[in-house]
Design a protein around this motif. Sequence first.
Motif, PDB file in Angstrom:
ATOM      1  N   TYR A 157       0.791  -1.224   0.000  1.00  0.00           N
ATOM      2  CA  TYR A 157       0.000   0.000   0.000  1.00  0.00           C
ATOM      3  C   TYR A 157       0.828   1.282   0.000  1.00  0.00           C
ATOM      4  O   TYR A 157       0.292   2.353  -0.255  1.00  0.00           O
ATOM      5  CB  TYR A 157      -0.931   0.007   1.223  1.00  0.00           C
ATOM      6  N   GLY A 158       2.121   1.181   0.331  1.00  0.00           N
ATOM      7  CA  GLY A 158       2.988   2.354   0.335  1.00  0.00           C
ATOM      8  C   GLY A 158       3.167   2.949   1.717  1.00  0.00           C
ATOM      9  O   GLY A 158       2.294   2.846   2.580  1.00  0.00           O
ATOM     10  N   ASN A 159       4.333   3.574   1.931  1.00  0.00           N
ATOM     11  CA  ASN A 159       4.611   4.261   3.183  1.00  0.00           C
ATOM     12  C   ASN A 159       5.690   5.305   2.930  1.00  0.00           C
ATOM     13  O   ASN A 159       6.739   4.982   2.355  1.00  0.00           O
ATOM     14  CB  ASN A 159       5.079   3.275   4.259  1.00  0.00           C
ATOM     15  N   PHE A 160       5.440   6.526   3.330  1.00  0.00           N
ATOM     16  CA  PHE A 160       6.372   7.623   3.067  1.00  0.00           C
ATOM     17  C   PHE A 160       7.768   7.294   3.606  1.00  0.00           C
ATOM     18  O   PHE A 160       7.922   6.830   4.725  1.00  0.00           O
ATOM     19  CB  PHE A 160       5.860   8.919   3.705  1.00  0.00           C
ATOM     20  N   GLY A 161       8.780   7.541   2.807  1.00  0.00           N
ATOM     21  CA  GLY A 161      10.157   7.348   3.230  1.00  0.00           C
ATOM     22  C   GLY A 161      10.673   5.931   3.086  1.00  0.00           C
ATOM     23  O   GLY A 161      11.776   5.627   3.553  1.00  0.00           O
ATOM     24  N   SER A 163      10.746   3.935  -0.045  1.00  0.00           N
ATOM     25  CA  SER A 163      10.710   3.500  -1.450  1.00  0.00           C
ATOM     26  C   SER A 163      11.522   2.233  -1.658  1.00  0.00           C
ATOM     27  O   SER A 163      11.118   1.335  -2.415  1.00  0.00           O
ATOM     28  CB  SER A 163      11.209   4.609  -2.371  1.00  0.00           C
ATOM     29  N   ASN A 164      12.673   2.131  -1.003  1.00  0.00           N
ATOM     30  CA  ASN A 164      13.505   0.932  -1.148  1.00  0.00           C
ATOM     31  C   ASN A 164      12.836  -0.285  -0.526  1.00  0.00           C
ATOM     32  O   ASN A 164      12.707  -1.350  -1.145  1.00  0.00           O
ATOM     33  CB  ASN A 164      14.903   1.164  -0.555  1.00  0.00           C
ATOM     34  N   TYR A 165      12.378  -0.127   0.705  1.00  0.00           N
ATOM     35  CA  TYR A 165      11.712  -1.205   1.437  1.00  0.00           C
ATOM     36  C   TYR A 165      10.391  -1.586   0.753  1.00  0.00           C
ATOM     37  O   TYR A 165      10.086  -2.769   0.580  1.00  0.00           O
ATOM     38  CB  TYR A 165      11.471  -0.729   2.862  1.00  0.00           C
ATOM     39  N   GLY A 166       9.614  -0.575   0.359  1.00  0.00           N
ATOM     40  CA  GLY A 166       8.337  -0.840  -0.290  1.00  0.00           C
ATOM     41  C   GLY A 166       8.509  -1.575  -1.605  1.00  0.00           C
ATOM     42  O   GLY A 166       7.749  -2.500  -1.925  1.00  0.00           O
ATOM     43  N   ALA A 167       9.517  -1.179  -2.399  1.00  0.00           N
ATOM     44  CA  ALA A 167       9.765  -1.847  -3.679  1.00  0.00           C
ATOM     45  C   ALA A 167      10.145  -3.309  -3.456  1.00  0.00           C
ATOM     46  O   ALA A 167       9.656  -4.217  -4.146  1.00  0.00           O
ATOM     47  CB  ALA A 167      10.871  -1.122  -4.436  1.00  0.00           C
TER      48      ALA A 167
END
Length: 309
Positions: A157-161, A163-167
Amino acid sequence: MEIRFDDRVAIVTGAGTGLGRSHALGLAARGAKLVINDLGAATDGSGRNESAAGAVVHEIRKAGGEAIAHGADVSNEAEVQDMVDKTLSEWGRVDIVVNNAGILRDKSFAKMTMADFRKVVDVHLIGSANVTHACWPVMREQKYGRVVLTSSGSGLYGNFGQSNYGAAKAAMVGLMNVLHLEGARDNIRVNTLAPTATTRMTEDLLPSEAAQLLAPETITPGLLFLVSENAPSRVILGAGGGCFAQTRIYETEGIELASGEITAEEVAASFAEISDPDEQAELHDAFSQTRKYARKAAEARGMNLNWGE
């Protein structure tokens, strides 16, 4: 029927603390033999210390179980292969792989270095692939395997800050989808766990009341189900605080715009209809989507496609 893991051998990565430790103890309590993998690094991946893994091994042995420790860096293919070789030398098989190891290097995308982006992807995604790949031929030969990949709400779902972990965490779903298809004939079932828990990586982010509710032990029962004899496959199981939910990826039925010139303006004007959730469905593989689009385009032109089936 009670879920047991007698005579099963499980590798749990990142098992020295938090979720991994909870998963390992849960498996051991139900009869599994455990490989406790933990690099013993800080939450950003720096440093190395195998004492945490050793402590969990001691805990399992003290309770009458069987366990060995291994400090492989999951992003290092040679170290992972050594871990699997030692597992086979000890017990002769690998039945369960729980890919749990992870690190955080949070920053907004504008401020993040690509080195930090790459390192997080290396640990979460490449690390999960390394461990699973090393165990895959063993599982294929023995015609049995259970694999869990660990995702996150940050990936789904996404989380600010992050991008590396979310990807990296979103990539777990793609890896699961393919391994589910490739492992099915050999009774290898592959699932994804998307936990929300109080761990070293999240304890500073959660209010104290929430932290108490989101103990790792509230998630492990879901993990035990996902690696059990009668486990499903290709499931994304959300878990936290004793709550469980299934995440599914749907595609709307969509519409056909192929009769005549297709323009961006037509897509824009039709977007509400394209997005209509009525008749949305899960697709079984990428070619299911290809067939769907080709069928709809053919029907609009009065054609009858022959797929050679």
